[in-house]
Design a protein around this motif. Structure first.
Motif, PDB file in Angstrom:
ATOM      1  N   GLU A 191     -28.856 -67.652   8.896  1.00  0.00           N
ATOM      2  CA  GLU A 191     -29.550 -68.086  10.118  1.00  0.00           C
ATOM      3  C   GLU A 191     -28.650 -68.028  11.347  1.00  0.00           C
ATOM      4  O   GLU A 191     -29.059 -67.525  12.407  1.00  0.00           O
ATOM      5  CB  GLU A 191     -30.085 -69.501   9.932  1.00  0.00           C
ATOM      6  CG  GLU A 191     -30.923 -69.987  11.101  1.00  0.00           C
ATOM      7  CD  GLU A 191     -31.577 -71.319  10.841  1.00  0.00           C
ATOM      8  OE1 GLU A 191     -32.290 -71.813  11.742  1.00  0.00           O
ATOM      9  OE2 GLU A 191     -31.375 -71.877   9.739  1.00  0.00           O
ATOM     10  N   GLY A 192     -27.430 -68.513  11.224  1.00  0.00           N
ATOM     11  CA  GLY A 192     -26.543 -68.526  12.380  1.00  0.00           C
ATOM     12  C   GLY A 192     -26.195 -67.134  12.871  1.00  0.00           C
ATOM     13  O   GLY A 192     -26.330 -66.823  14.063  1.00  0.00           O
ATOM     14  N   ALA A 193     -25.744 -66.271  11.948  1.00  0.00           N
ATOM     15  CA  ALA A 193     -25.368 -64.906  12.329  1.00  0.00           C
ATOM     16  C   ALA A 193     -26.565 -64.112  12.817  1.00  0.00           C
ATOM     17  O   ALA A 193     -26.475 -63.364  13.798  1.00  0.00           O
ATOM     18  CB  ALA A 193     -24.708 -64.204  11.138  1.00  0.00           C
ATOM     19  N   ALA A 194     -27.699 -64.252  12.140  1.00  0.00           N
ATOM     20  CA  ALA A 194     -28.899 -63.516  12.539  1.00  0.00           C
ATOM     21  C   ALA A 194     -29.399 -63.972  13.910  1.00  0.00           C
ATOM     22  O   ALA A 194     -29.807 -63.147  14.734  1.00  0.00           O
ATOM     23  CB  ALA A 194     -29.994 -63.697  11.492  1.00  0.00           C
ATOM     24  N   ASP A 195     -29.362 -65.278  14.162  1.00  0.00           N
ATOM     25  CA  ASP A 195     -29.815 -65.776  15.464  1.00  0.00           C
ATOM     26  C   ASP A 195     -28.952 -65.232  16.598  1.00  0.00           C
ATOM     27  O   ASP A 195     -29.473 -64.870  17.659  1.00  0.00           O
ATOM     28  CB  ASP A 195     -29.797 -67.307  15.481  1.00  0.00           C
ATOM     29  CG  ASP A 195     -31.024 -67.903  14.810  1.00  0.00           C
ATOM     30  OD1 ASP A 195     -31.967 -67.144  14.531  1.00  0.00           O
ATOM     31  OD2 ASP A 195     -31.039 -69.118  14.558  1.00  0.00           O
ATOM     32  N   ARG A 196     -27.646 -65.186  16.380  1.00  0.00           N
ATOM     33  CA  ARG A 196     -26.764 -64.647  17.430  1.00  0.00           C
ATOM     34  C   ARG A 196     -27.059 -63.173  17.687  1.00  0.00           C
ATOM     35  O   ARG A 196     -27.100 -62.727  18.843  1.00  0.00           O
ATOM     36  CB  ARG A 196     -25.295 -64.838  17.029  1.00  0.00           C
ATOM     37  CG  ARG A 196     -24.819 -66.282  17.091  1.00  0.00           C
ATOM     38  CD  ARG A 196     -23.324 -66.373  16.943  1.00  0.00           C
ATOM     39  NE  ARG A 196     -22.880 -65.931  15.624  1.00  0.00           N
ATOM     40  CZ  ARG A 196     -22.769 -66.734  14.569  1.00  0.00           C
ATOM     41  NH1 ARG A 196     -23.086 -68.021  14.675  1.00  0.00           N
ATOM     42  NH2 ARG A 196     -22.337 -66.278  13.404  1.00  0.00           N
ATOM     43  N   THR A 197     -27.257 -62.423  16.618  1.00  0.00           N
ATOM     44  CA  THR A 197     -27.561 -60.996  16.772  1.00  0.00           C
ATOM     45  C   THR A 197     -28.919 -60.801  17.447  1.00  0.00           C
ATOM     46  O   THR A 197     -29.055 -59.980  18.373  1.00  0.00           O
ATOM     47  CB  THR A 197     -27.559 -60.305  15.402  1.00  0.00           C
ATOM     48  OG1 THR A 197     -26.276 -60.483  14.791  1.00  0.00           O
ATOM     49  CG2 THR A 197     -27.837 -58.818  15.541  1.00  0.00           C
ATOM     50  N   LEU A 198     -29.923 -61.529  16.986  1.00  0.00           N
ATOM     51  CA  LEU A 198     -31.259 -61.399  17.564  1.00  0.00           C
ATOM     52  C   LEU A 198     -31.278 -61.854  19.020  1.00  0.00           C
ATOM     53  O   LEU A 198     -31.943 -61.237  19.861  1.00  0.00           O
ATOM     54  CB  LEU A 198     -32.264 -62.221  16.743  1.00  0.00           C
ATOM     55  CG  LEU A 198     -32.582 -61.683  15.341  1.00  0.00           C
ATOM     56  CD1 LEU A 198     -33.389 -62.701  14.556  1.00  0.00           C
ATOM     57  CD2 LEU A 198     -33.336 -60.361  15.425  1.00  0.00           C
ATOM     58  N   ARG A 199     -30.556 -62.895  19.313  1.00  0.00           N
ATOM     59  CA  ARG A 199     -30.542 -63.411  20.687  1.00  0.00           C
ATOM     60  C   ARG A 199     -30.000 -62.359  21.655  1.00  0.00           C
ATOM     61  O   ARG A 199     -30.586 -62.105  22.715  1.00  0.00           O
ATOM     62  CB  ARG A 199     -29.684 -64.673  20.727  1.00  0.00           C
ATOM     63  CG  ARG A 199     -29.825 -65.526  21.976  1.00  0.00           C
ATOM     64  CD  ARG A 199     -28.958 -66.766  21.849  1.00  0.00           C
ATOM     65  NE  ARG A 199     -29.219 -67.690  22.932  1.00  0.00           N
ATOM     66  CZ  ARG A 199     -28.670 -67.615  24.125  1.00  0.00           C
ATOM     67  NH1 ARG A 199     -27.839 -66.629  24.395  1.00  0.00           N
ATOM     68  NH2 ARG A 199     -28.952 -68.510  25.061  1.00  0.00           N
ATOM     69  N   ARG A 200     -28.889 -61.747  21.278  1.00  0.00           N
ATOM     70  CA  ARG A 200     -28.308 -60.735  22.165  1.00  0.00           C
ATOM     71  C   ARG A 200     -29.179 -59.490  22.222  1.00  0.00           C
ATOM     72  O   ARG A 200     -29.315 -58.862  23.276  1.00  0.00           O
ATOM     73  CB  ARG A 200     -26.902 -60.389  21.696  1.00  0.00           C
ATOM     74  CG  ARG A 200     -26.160 -59.453  22.636  1.00  0.00           C
ATOM     75  CD  ARG A 200     -24.712 -59.319  22.272  1.00  0.00           C
ATOM     76  NE  ARG A 200     -24.036 -58.397  23.178  1.00  0.00           N
ATOM     77  CZ  ARG A 200     -22.744 -58.085  23.072  1.00  0.00           C
ATOM     78  NH1 ARG A 200     -21.996 -58.630  22.115  1.00  0.00           N
ATOM     79  NH2 ARG A 200     -22.201 -57.230  23.930  1.00  0.00           N
ATOM     80  N   SER A 201     -29.787 -59.139  21.105  1.00  0.00           N
ATOM     81  CA  SER A 201     -30.646 -57.957  21.075  1.00  0.00           C
ATOM     82  C   SER A 201     -31.888 -58.158  21.931  1.00  0.00           C
ATOM     83  O   SER A 201     -32.307 -57.249  22.659  1.00  0.00           O
ATOM     84  CB  SER A 201     -31.049 -57.637  19.633  1.00  0.00           C
ATOM     85  OG  SER A 201     -29.913 -57.395  18.819  1.00  0.00           O
ATOM     86  N   VAL A 202     -32.481 -59.342  21.830  1.00  0.00           N
ATOM     87  CA  VAL A 202     -33.661 -59.634  22.639  1.00  0.00           C
ATOM     88  C   VAL A 202     -33.320 -59.604  24.120  1.00  0.00           C
ATOM     89  O   VAL A 202     -34.095 -59.100  24.946  1.00  0.00           O
ATOM     90  CB  VAL A 202     -34.255 -60.999  22.238  1.00  0.00           C
ATOM     91  CG1 VAL A 202     -35.320 -61.445  23.234  1.00  0.00           C
ATOM     92  CG2 VAL A 202     -34.862 -60.920  20.840  1.00  0.00           C
TER      93      VAL A 202
END
Length: 289
Positions: free
Chosen positions: A53-64
């Protein structure tokens, strides 16, 4: 005349040589299967960490942030959003116009929010939505359409970001656990087929051989992505390349940890074997006067 019996000579059983060949064949076979299983385990472990969750959220946040171009949208729509919030009744929600992900915000929360606060809230909630539902909520051509290349922006969005989901993380958790259990069984089997301190050395050698390619692959990927991001590329492509550079640390870190573990086992086995050989070496006999 006394009969002197011939000196005793140890005879090798005719079954000993086939047994030794079978043992060696078994060691190589189990070692190869352990090598493949360790590669699969390292791959599954990296994907498990990537979808956490933590790593995916950081990646998704920057991608979005890159895909939606949220900063220009906020510049254009901030005043309108505040006006919507002022006119919203109790319990009503408002949304930023033209934002590709539906993120309803309570009007009472939006009133008085700064642009930076709105940006953080929109990105955090968008990342949470995509982590739960994939790229389906992303209302943009990058997430929809027909055939797209996997390494295009649309392909990375559809195939890459769509993989960062909690359900995939749960599946990978089970897969990683099963592969870890298999690797332990194979390592114990390999150790049982070996003798002495060769048990440690053999297991360490296989662990090191399986983890070194992972480290080299991570280093190579990070170097390639860095060179590609330094070239003339579009903003969104450059953002994805920089995200990839950060994610490349996962195989580097995991591979380095397993490499060190394998070297510790290998070195310990070799040193102990040499020490045992020296202790067990026969001392030269001293002739009596």
């Amino acid at each position: 005349m006394a009969y002197d019996p011939p000196p005793y000579r140890a005879r090798t059983s005719p079954d000993a040589q086939p047994s030794a060949l079978g043992r060696n064949a078994g060691k190589w076979s189990v070692g190869f299967v352990l090598f493949v299983a360790l590669l699969a385990l390292l791959t599954s472990l990296q994907l498990f960490q990537l979808t956490a969750e933590g790593a995916a959220d950081r990646t998704l946040r920057r991608s979005v942030a890159a895909l939606t171009e949220i900063d220009p949208l906020l510049e254009r729509g901030y005043d309108d959003l505040q006006l919507q919030a002022q006119n919203a009744g109790p319990g009503e929600t408002v949304e930023l116009r033209d934002f590709p992900i539906s993120v309803p915000l309570p009007g009472s929360d939006v009133r008085g929010m700064s642009k930076q606060q709105l940006r953080d809230v929109l990105l955090d909630r968008s990342a949470n939505v995509m982590y739960s539902h994939g790229t389906a909520p992303l209302r943009s051509p990058a997430a929809k359409g027909g055939s797209v290349g996997r390494f295009s922006v649309a392909g990375l969005t559809q195939h890459g970001l769509g993989f960062l989901r909690n359900r995939n993380h749960d599946i990978l958790a089970v897969t990683t656990f099963a592969l870890a259990a298999l690797c332990i069984v194979l390592a114990v089997t390999l150790a049982a087929l070996c003798r002495g301190f060769g048990r440690l050395a053999s297991v360490g050698a296989v662990v090191g051989a399986a983890s070194i390619p992972v480290v080299l692959g991570g280093i190579g990927a990070r170097f390639y992505l860095r060179v590609a991001s330094d070239s003339d590329t579009e903003f969104i492509q450059r953002e994805f390349l920089e995200i990839g550079q950060g994610l490349a640390w996962i195989p580097i870190r995991d591979g380095a940890a397993f490499t060190i573990l394998g070297l510790v086992f290998l070195t310990t086995g070799v040193v102990c074997a040499v020490w045992a050989d020296r202790r067990g070496a026969p001392r030269p006999s001293v002739a009596r006067p």
